[in-house]
Design a protein around this motif. Structure first.
Motif, PDB file in Angstrom:
ATOM      1  N   ILE A   3      11.216   7.996   2.822  1.00 47.40           N
ATOM      2  CA  ILE A   3      11.916   6.921   3.556  1.00 47.40           C
ATOM      3  C   ILE A   3      11.114   5.587   3.613  1.00 47.40           C
ATOM      4  O   ILE A   3      11.595   4.560   3.265  1.00 47.40           O
ATOM      5  N   LYS A   4       9.628   5.727   3.755  1.00 46.73           N
ATOM      6  CA  LYS A   4       8.873   4.674   3.791  1.00 46.73           C
ATOM      7  C   LYS A   4       8.809   4.083   2.186  1.00 46.73           C
ATOM      8  O   LYS A   4       8.967   2.742   2.158  1.00 46.73           O
ATOM      9  N   ILE A   5       8.937   4.821   1.260  1.00 45.62           N
ATOM     10  CA  ILE A   5       8.930   4.199  -0.057  1.00 45.62           C
ATOM     11  C   ILE A   5      10.166   3.546  -0.529  1.00 45.62           C
ATOM     12  O   ILE A   5      10.146   2.565  -0.892  1.00 45.62           O
ATOM     13  N   ASP A   6      11.351   4.143  -0.070  1.00 45.11           N
ATOM     14  CA  ASP A   6      12.430   3.304  -0.139  1.00 45.11           C
ATOM     15  C   ASP A   6      12.742   2.268   0.574  1.00 45.11           C
ATOM     16  O   ASP A   6      13.051   1.087  -0.020  1.00 45.11           O
ATOM     17  N   SER A  27       0.921  -1.125   0.042  1.00 45.91           N
ATOM     18  CA  SER A  27       0.166   0.074   0.258  1.00 45.91           C
ATOM     19  C   SER A  27       0.634   1.218  -0.088  1.00 45.91           C
ATOM     20  O   SER A  27       0.499   2.413  -0.558  1.00 45.91           O
ATOM     21  N   ILE A  28       1.998   1.220   0.576  1.00 46.78           N
ATOM     22  CA  ILE A  28       2.892   2.275   0.558  1.00 46.78           C
ATOM     23  C   ILE A  28       3.480   2.738  -0.843  1.00 46.78           C
ATOM     24  O   ILE A  28       3.348   3.746  -1.226  1.00 46.78           O
ATOM     25  N   LEU A  29       3.791   1.758  -1.757  1.00 46.94           N
ATOM     26  CA  LEU A  29       3.854   1.696  -3.261  1.00 46.94           C
ATOM     27  C   LEU A  29       2.541   2.044  -3.893  1.00 46.94           C
ATOM     28  O   LEU A  29       2.573   2.443  -5.184  1.00 46.94           O
ATOM     29  N   GLY A  30       1.611   1.702  -3.412  1.00 46.91           N
ATOM     30  CA  GLY A  30       0.262   1.797  -4.123  1.00 46.91           C
ATOM     31  C   GLY A  30       0.231   0.744  -5.077  1.00 46.91           C
ATOM     32  O   GLY A  30      -0.179   0.734  -6.272  1.00 46.91           O
ATOM     33  N   THR A  31       0.627  -0.673  -4.887  1.00 48.60           N
ATOM     34  CA  THR A  31       0.631  -1.627  -5.544  1.00 48.60           C
ATOM     35  C   THR A  31      -0.046  -2.977  -4.929  1.00 48.60           C
ATOM     36  O   THR A  31      -0.637  -2.785  -3.761  1.00 48.60           O
ATOM     37  N   ALA A  32      -0.214  -3.893  -5.615  1.00 49.47           N
ATOM     38  CA  ALA A  32      -0.829  -5.221  -4.830  1.00 49.47           C
ATOM     39  C   ALA A  32       0.405  -6.496  -5.007  1.00 49.47           C
ATOM     40  O   ALA A  32       1.257  -6.271  -5.980  1.00 49.47           O
ATOM     41  N   LYS A  84       6.308   1.941 -10.301  1.00 50.76           N
ATOM     42  CA  LYS A  84       5.590   2.807  -9.232  1.00 50.76           C
ATOM     43  C   LYS A  84       6.562   3.067  -8.259  1.00 50.76           C
ATOM     44  O   LYS A  84       6.346   4.488  -8.022  1.00 50.76           O
ATOM     45  N   TYR A  85       7.454   2.371  -7.918  1.00 50.71           N
ATOM     46  CA  TYR A  85       8.675   3.112  -7.186  1.00 50.71           C
ATOM     47  C   TYR A  85       9.224   4.337  -7.740  1.00 50.71           C
ATOM     48  O   TYR A  85       9.430   5.296  -7.371  1.00 50.71           O
ATOM     49  N   GLN A  86       9.661   4.151  -9.006  1.00 47.33           N
ATOM     50  CA  GLN A  86      10.346   5.252  -9.573  1.00 47.33           C
ATOM     51  C   GLN A  86       9.428   6.488  -9.672  1.00 47.33           C
ATOM     52  O   GLN A  86      10.118   7.600  -9.511  1.00 47.33           O
ATOM     53  N   SER A  87       8.171   6.366  -9.870  1.00 42.87           N
ATOM     54  CA  SER A  87       7.346   7.591 -10.145  1.00 42.87           C
ATOM     55  C   SER A  87       7.216   8.354  -8.603  1.00 42.87           C
ATOM     56  O   SER A  87       7.347   9.282  -8.500  1.00 42.87           O
ATOM     57  N   LEU A  88       6.963   7.411  -7.711  1.00 45.53           N
ATOM     58  CA  LEU A  88       6.990   8.046  -6.226  1.00 45.53           C
ATOM     59  C   LEU A  88       8.470   8.538  -5.938  1.00 45.53           C
ATOM     60  O   LEU A  88       8.360   9.584  -5.255  1.00 45.53           O
ATOM     61  N   VAL A  89       9.221   8.109  -6.275  1.00 42.22           N
ATOM     62  CA  VAL A  89      10.752   8.563  -5.910  1.00 42.22           C
ATOM     63  C   VAL A  89      10.774   9.849  -6.529  1.00 42.22           C
ATOM     64  O   VAL A  89      11.310  11.099  -5.799  1.00 42.22           O
ATOM     65  N   LEU A  90      10.377  10.268  -7.725  1.00 42.85           N
ATOM     66  CA  LEU A  90      10.542  11.505  -8.389  1.00 42.85           C
ATOM     67  C   LEU A  90       9.483  12.520  -7.643  1.00 42.85           C
ATOM     68  O   LEU A  90       9.860  13.546  -7.783  1.00 42.85           O
ATOM     69  N   LEU A  91       8.699  12.098  -7.223  1.00 42.17           N
ATOM     70  CA  LEU A  91       7.521  13.031  -6.480  1.00 42.17           C
ATOM     71  C   LEU A  91       8.302  13.168  -5.118  1.00 42.17           C
ATOM     72  O   LEU A  91       7.763  14.463  -4.893  1.00 42.17           O
ATOM     73  N   TYR A  92       8.685  12.442  -4.389  1.00 47.75           N
ATOM     74  CA  TYR A  92       8.817  12.649  -3.114  1.00 47.75           C
ATOM     75  C   TYR A  92      10.321  12.766  -2.685  1.00 47.75           C
ATOM     76  O   TYR A  92      10.655  13.039  -1.373  1.00 47.75           O
TER      77      TYR A  92
END
Length: 128
Positions: free
Chosen positions: A78-81, A32-37, A48-56
């Motif tokens: 940090i949570k995403i990482d 859920s942190i990555l917004g995936t299943a 999804k990770y790469q798009s979130l890293v660019l955002l945060y």
């Protein structure tokens, strides 16, 4: 490197230790942190990770963001990482999946509970 009065030698060739990360696996829903299943492929997780890293990512933040927001975004990054480090590695992903299954199976079940016959209802209108 000095750590607590002891000299610690770091070996760059050593495999990373996941002991600390694995200890906290059941506490969070990394998907859920990555917004995936869990059914998503590694490629989908990575996108999804790469798009979130660019955002945060802290280096990608604009200068007009309030200081409270900067700290919240840093914690989110940090949570995403951490989520990627767990789910992007097949070994830790399998351990996480097993721990999640174990947690789901034991979470709602009473283990070693006593059930008294006085607490049971008997429906005599139904026959087997």
């Amino acid at each position: 490197m000095q750590e607590g009065g002891k000299t610690v030698v770091l070996d760059a060739r050593a495999k990373p230790s996941y002991a600390m990360t694995l200890g906290e696996l059941p506490e969070k829903d990394w998907y859920s942190i990555l917004g995936t299943a869990p059914s998503d492929s590694l490629t989908e997780l990575k996108k999804k990770y790469q798009s979130l890293v660019l955002l945060y990512h802290p280096d990608k933040q604009s200068t007009d963001v309030p200081s409270g927001e900067v700290e919240a975004r840093m914690q989110r990054f940090i949570k995403i990482d951490r989520a990627w480090k767990i789910l992007g590695n097949e070994e830790t992903k399998k351990v996480y999946a097993l721990q999640q299954c174990d947690r789901e199976l034991t979470q709602g079940w009473l283990v070693d509970a006593q059930v008294l016959t006085e607490d049971m209802n008997w429906n005599q209108s139904k026959t087997l």
